[in-house]
Structures are given as structure tokens and as C-alpha cells.
Design an enzyme around this catalytic site. Structure first.
Site, PDB file in Angstrom:
ATOM      1  CG  ASP A  12      -1.733   1.181   1.405  1.00 24.52           C
ATOM      2  OD1 ASP A  12      -2.324   1.602   0.396  1.00 24.52           O
ATOM      3  OD2 ASP A  12      -1.817   1.725   2.527  1.00 24.52           O
ATOM      4  CG  ASP A  14      -1.938   7.473   0.610  1.00 27.48           C
ATOM      5  OD1 ASP A  14      -1.052   8.301   0.344  1.00 27.48           O
ATOM      6  OD2 ASP A  14      -2.917   7.278  -0.133  1.00 27.48           O
TER       7      ASP A  14
END
Ligand code: BG6
Ligand code: MG
Length: 215
Positions: A12, A14
Site C-alpha cells: 500500500d 499512504d
């Protein structure tokens, strides 16, 4: 179908590679204020991994207000403008501790490195962080119809890296991302707050705690 025996690592963005989650939170707070609703840290947990569009729908529903379609579009644009302005000085100094080293070591050991982020700004952010070239495949918010917790983006990441889901290891800071990847049998590694990531296969506070030998 698997290209290599080594697990493919799906990151991922953020809150895993860089701390942009806090910038999203700050930018959404102003949207909340417009709707006379104070967005709490608990609300923010529920927004992690969720697309911009779906995040605004959640905030509007929490506020109990209704907004017209033009106002909805304006709120989305203003939030993104605030968010992008807050990233103007983002650089490789903003990569979270241990992440860059882990990716370099994983690549040297023949693991594929893939990104799946719900963000439509992901490529721009990876470019600013100066690590975009390290990724073998990138799936972002522009590539999917259904954002996390739907598994669509993880399925695409597995397809692009020619890896069966059972041989993918996902690094996520959001419960929506962990839920999505769990649904299709990927190994999930929660990064950050143990409370909200309890359904992950394993949880680490940050990448400094993770060793390639763990996989
Ligand atoms: C996710 C973030 O990575 O991307 C969410 O966790 C954010 O907070 C979502 O809403 C969409 O990002 P963007 O950059 O397209 O608004
Ligand atoms: Mg995240």
C-alpha cells in the site's frame, strides 16, 4: 502460473510507504467543517484505504447532511486541491523508516515489488519519493472500479505480477485493505496500530521491525 517461488510483495502507499495518511486526514477535516461535522481519529481509521469518492460519501453520511451532485463534486475537488498543496515539498526524505532498504533487499533477492493503492495520486507521489522505478507493477485508484475493501485491485496486482494470490504478501495500514486481501487468500501484514489491524496475519509497528527472513 507463479513466476518465482519467492512471494510477491504488494505495498500500500499512504501510511505504509509514506505518511500521507495524516495529510488526507487534515484535508478531510475541512470538508467535515463545511458539513458541520468534526472528523475524529476513529473516523479517519475508517477512511484509510477507501477511495476519495467513497470517503466523501462516508463523511456526508456521518454528518447527516445531504449535498447536491455539483456540491459533491466541488467538495471532492477542493479536498484534493488542499491535499496536493500539502504535498508540495514531499521528497525521498518522506519515505517511512526502513521501507526503501526493505524494497532494495527484496529486489536483490528476486521478490517482485508491486503497488496497490486506492489513491489516484499514487504515481505522482512515488515519483516525488523517487522510488517509482523500483516497482514491477503499479495498480492505483485509476485502475479499479471498486476500492478496498473490495479485492479487485489485489486481484489485478496478482494478475500483473503473474503470481497466485496465495504467494502474495500484502503490506497494509488499513483495515479495509487487510479485509480485501484476506478475502482472496493473500498473506496480510498490518503496519501500525495493532487495534485496528487485528485481522492481519501479522502486525508490525514499522519496517524497521521487519526482516526479509520473516518471509
Ligand atoms: C488511500 C488513502 O490510499 O487513497 C485514503 O488511504 C484516500 O485515505 C485514498 O482517500 C484515495 O486517495 P486520493 O489521493 O485518490 O484522493
Ligand atoms: Mg494506507
Amino acid at each position: 502460473m507463479t513466476k518465482s517461488k519467492r512471494p510477491t510483495f504488494i505495498f500500500d502507499l499512504d501510511g505504509v510507504i509514506t505518511k500521507t495518511e495524516t495529510h488526507h486526514f487534515e484535508a478531510w477535516k475541512e470538508t467535515g467543517a463545511f458539513l458541520n461535522y468534526q472528523i475524529t481519529p476513529e473516523n479517519n481509521e475508517a477512511l484509510k484505504g477507501v477511495s476519495r469518492n467513497d470517503s466523501l460519501k462516508k463523511i456526508i453520511s456521518w454528518s447527516g447532511k445531504e449535498v447536491s451532485s455539483p456540491v459533491f463534486d466541488r467538495l471532492l475537488k477542493e479536498k484534493n486541491d488542499r491535499y496536493l498543496a500539502s504535498l508540495s515539498s514531499l521528497s525521498e526524505d518522506d519515505i517511512m523508516d526502513g521501507v526503501h532498504e526493505f524494497i532494495l533487499e527484496a529486489k536483490a533477492n528476486n521478490h517482485q515489488i508491486v503497488l496497490y493503492s486506492s489513491s489516484k495520486n499514487a504515481k505522482m507521489i512515488l515519483t516525488k519519493l523517487n522510488i517509482i522505478a523500483l516497482f514491477d507493477a503499479i495498480v492505483d485508484g485509476n485502475d479499479v472500479t471498486n476500492s478496498k475493501p473490495h479485492p479487485e485491485g489485489f486481484e489485478l496486482a496478482a494478475l500483473l505480477s503473474n503470481t497466485v494470490p496465495q504467494n502474495c504478501v500484502v503490506f497494509e495500514d488499513s483495515s479495509s485493505g487487510i479485509l480485501a486481501a484476506n478475502q482472496i487468500g493473500m498473506t496480510t501484514i498490518g503496519i501500525g496500530d495493532a487495534k485496528s489491524l487485528s485481522m492481519a496475519s501479522r502486525i508490525y509497528e514499522n519496517f524497521k521491525e521487519i526482516s526479509l527472513n520473516d518471509f
